[in-house]
Design a protein around this motif. Structure first.
Motif, short mmCIF file in Angstrom:
data_model
loop_
_atom_site.label_atom_id
_atom_site.label_comp_id
_atom_site.label_asym_id
_atom_site.label_seq_id
_atom_site.Cartn_x
_atom_site.Cartn_y
_atom_site.Cartn_z
N GLY A 7 0.85 -1.20 0.00
CA GLY A 7 0.00 0.00 0.00
C GLY A 7 0.88 1.24 0.00
O GLY A 7 2.09 1.16 0.23
N LYS A 8 0.24 2.39 -0.26
CA LYS A 8 0.99 3.64 -0.41
C LYS A 8 0.81 4.51 0.83
O LYS A 8 -0.32 4.73 1.28
CB LYS A 8 0.45 4.38 -1.63
N ILE A 9 1.91 4.99 1.38
CA ILE A 9 1.83 5.88 2.55
C ILE A 9 1.23 7.21 2.10
O ILE A 9 1.76 7.85 1.18
CB ILE A 9 3.21 6.11 3.18
N VAL A 10 0.12 7.62 2.71
CA VAL A 10 -0.50 8.89 2.33
C VAL A 10 -0.38 9.93 3.43
O VAL A 10 -0.62 11.12 3.22
CB VAL A 10 -1.99 8.71 1.93
N GLY A 26 -7.51 2.32 -2.28
CA GLY A 26 -8.74 3.03 -1.90
C GLY A 26 -9.13 2.83 -0.45
O GLY A 26 -9.76 3.69 0.16
N LEU A 27 -8.74 1.69 0.11
CA LEU A 27 -9.01 1.44 1.53
C LEU A 27 -7.85 1.97 2.35
O LEU A 27 -6.71 1.63 2.11
CB LEU A 27 -9.18 -0.06 1.77
N ARG A 28 -8.16 2.84 3.32
CA ARG A 28 -7.08 3.43 4.12
C ARG A 28 -7.08 2.88 5.53
O ARG A 28 -8.13 2.73 6.14
CB ARG A 28 -7.24 4.95 4.16
N ARG A 29 -5.88 2.57 6.01
CA ARG A 29 -5.75 2.05 7.37
C ARG A 29 -4.52 2.62 8.03
O ARG A 29 -3.54 2.93 7.38
CB ARG A 29 -5.61 0.52 7.35
N GLY A 50 -0.54 -4.71 10.54
CA GLY A 50 -0.53 -3.31 10.94
C GLY A 50 0.84 -2.68 11.02
O GLY A 50 0.98 -1.56 11.51
N PHE A 51 1.87 -3.37 10.54
CA PHE A 51 3.23 -2.84 10.56
C PHE A 51 3.80 -2.83 9.14
O PHE A 51 3.75 -3.85 8.46
CB PHE A 51 4.15 -3.70 11.43
N ALA A 52 4.35 -1.69 8.73
CA ALA A 52 5.10 -1.66 7.47
C ALA A 52 6.42 -2.38 7.72
O ALA A 52 7.16 -2.01 8.64
CB ALA A 52 5.34 -0.23 7.03
N ILE A 53 6.69 -3.44 6.94
CA ILE A 53 7.92 -4.22 7.18
C ILE A 53 8.97 -4.01 6.11
O ILE A 53 10.12 -4.40 6.28
CB ILE A 53 7.62 -5.73 7.34
N SER A 54 8.58 -3.39 4.99
CA SER A 54 9.55 -3.21 3.91
C SER A 54 9.04 -2.13 2.96
O SER A 54 7.85 -2.04 2.70
CB SER A 54 9.72 -4.55 3.18
#
Lengths: 80, 368
Positions: A7-10, A26-29, A50-54
């Motif tokens: 997903g893209k960091i917004v 389109g789904l944001r979390r 729930g953690f960005a790992i890479s």
């Protein structure tokens, strides 16, 4: 279990541990960004529980697809 | 979605399959370690499209499946306590314990809650200072840093009502155990991409050299798996045994330093029992001495709980790749995803559930 979704960091919201908002088509979390300290808004990250790992390496992503498209039969049919 | 859809392209998949057929001249047996990869392979029928001699065997990479029965029983013993909020990833709820499962005790009134991230469990502990919040910390290296952060965050907040029931496992010792098993047929591995996103692949290099097995770090989409299989077959055909990285868009050689740092702060390596396989030395993680205050086993004194497996279940052989679900007499008859006998039938990433959900029949059943 080890499912990871790109997903893209917004948005970076900071805090301790540092958090942000990631857009998955389109789904944001909310996601914890503590393990990708060099990430910035606009980067794609792989998110797991729930953690960005890479951080997704866009150049490598393009290169992989280019290698696949170079396989005989692949490119011809796609360009048609 | 970007970085997903393009790796599901059917035209490229066909080209990759043709390439695998062109390259493979001999029979080869390749194990994919991760349950997520098993799910993609079986659901997409990738294994059935490979050349006749190229066999995929499905590995032990489903944390839900390898969590020992007695830990599931301990989770249940904790969850039924009146003052406890027991939190877990969703897949653990239906795993059968000796007598019942977490979902059943929840239906009977226990406060069992599914969380998306371990940080949600910490938030629950903050919101309910009068309750004991326990988090079921299972998973491989991919999940360990997230669970470690929950402990670090709880410690930082000074929460005394938060604890974790730890059952963490590590991939390389399991691969070693599989290679050391007498009669092993595995000639190459697809390593789990997200485990390597955390750990990198340096710990696989001595394995590849010592056992002379190719190891390809592989992603999870159909094209990733097909390319990983192609890379493994090429190495086998050429007599090479190296660690290669198919999943270069997400995995770097030394992995994620920040995640590893948190992981080694909170956990230390320990011996672990794997459900269906037995004890493997140095194959898991336990809380480091500084964080044992967060250990749910001592807090709730459930260390004495022991358990007994259902004798009809062949989960051990399934997890080691020596049997496939369709070899099992219980498969699809008395063991189904609705009524699982053993853990591989529970999680969608378990080999038995993956087979069942894809409609794979036992050999004796006529093909419709």
């Amino acid at each position: 279990m080890c499912l990871g979704v790109p997903g893209k960091i917004v948005e970076m919201t900071g805090g301790e541990p540092s958090m942000g908002v990631v857009d998955f088509g389109g789904l944001r979390r909310e996601a914890c960004l503590a393990y990708v300290p060099e990430a910035a808004v606009g980067d794609y990250v792989i998110v797991h529980v729930g953690f960005a790992i890479s951080i997704v390496d866009e150049q490598e992503a393009r290169r992989t697809l280019a290698v696949l498209r170079a396989i005989p039969g692949g490119l011809d049919e796609i360009s048609r | 979605m970007r970085y997903l859809d393009e790796y599901r392209d059917p035209v490229l998949a066909r080209a990759l399959l043709e390439e695998i057929h062109a390259v493979a001249t001999r029979p080869w047996t390749i194990m994919e370690v991760c349950g997520g990869q098993t799910n993609t392979i079986v659901r997409q029928g990738i294994d059935e499209l490979l050349p006749a001699g190229v066999r995929m065997v499905h590995g032990p990479g489903c944390p839900v499946c390898v969590t020992p029965l007695e830990i599931v029983d301990r989770a249940i013993a904790i969850a039924v306590r009146p003052n406890v909020i027991f939190t877990s990833y969703g897949d653990m709820l239906r795993v059968p314990g000796s007598a019942t499962d977490l979902l059943t005790v929840k239906a009977a009134g226990a406060d069992v809650r599914v969380v998306y991230t371990p940080l949600d469990a910490v938030r629950l502990a903050e919101r309910h200072p009068d309750r004991e919040v326990v988090f079921f910390a299972v998973g491989f290296e991919t999940t360990a840093p997230a669970n470690a952060m929950a402990v670090l965050h709880a410690a930082q907040l000074g929460l005394r009502n938060f604890s974790v029931l730890v059952s963490h496992v590590l991939v390389p010792p399991a691969m070693t155990a599989i290679l050391d098993a007498p009669g092993t047929r595995v000639q190459a591995f697809l390593a789990a991409g997200h485990v390597c996103a955390i750990m990198g692949w340096t710990e696989y290099e001595p394995l590849a050299a010592r056992y002379r097995v190719p190891i390809v770090v592989t992603g999870f989409e159909p094209l990733d798996l097909l390319e990983g299989i192609l890379m493994a077959v090429c190495q086998l055909e050429e007599g090479r045994f190296e660690v290669e990285n198919q999943y270069a868009r997400a995995v770097r050689r030394t992995g994620n330093a920040a995640a590893q740092e948190a992981m080694t702060k909170v956990f230390h390596v320990s011996d672990r029992t794997w459900r269906g396989i037995g004890e493997i030395p140095a194959s898991g993680l336990a809380l480091a001495p500084e964080y044992t205050d967060f250990d749910a086993v001592t807090r709730f004194e459930v260390g004495g709980v022991t358990a007994r497996e259902n004798p009809a279940c062949v989960a051990g052989e399934i997890l080691q790749g020596t049997k496939v679900p369709t070899d099992c007499v219980a498969y699809g008859v008395i063991c189904t995803p609705r009524h699982p006998l053993g853990a591989p039938m529970v999680s969608a990433e378990g080999t038995c559930a993956a087979f069942h959900n894809a409609g794979r029949l036992t050999p004796s059943e006529p093909t419709p």
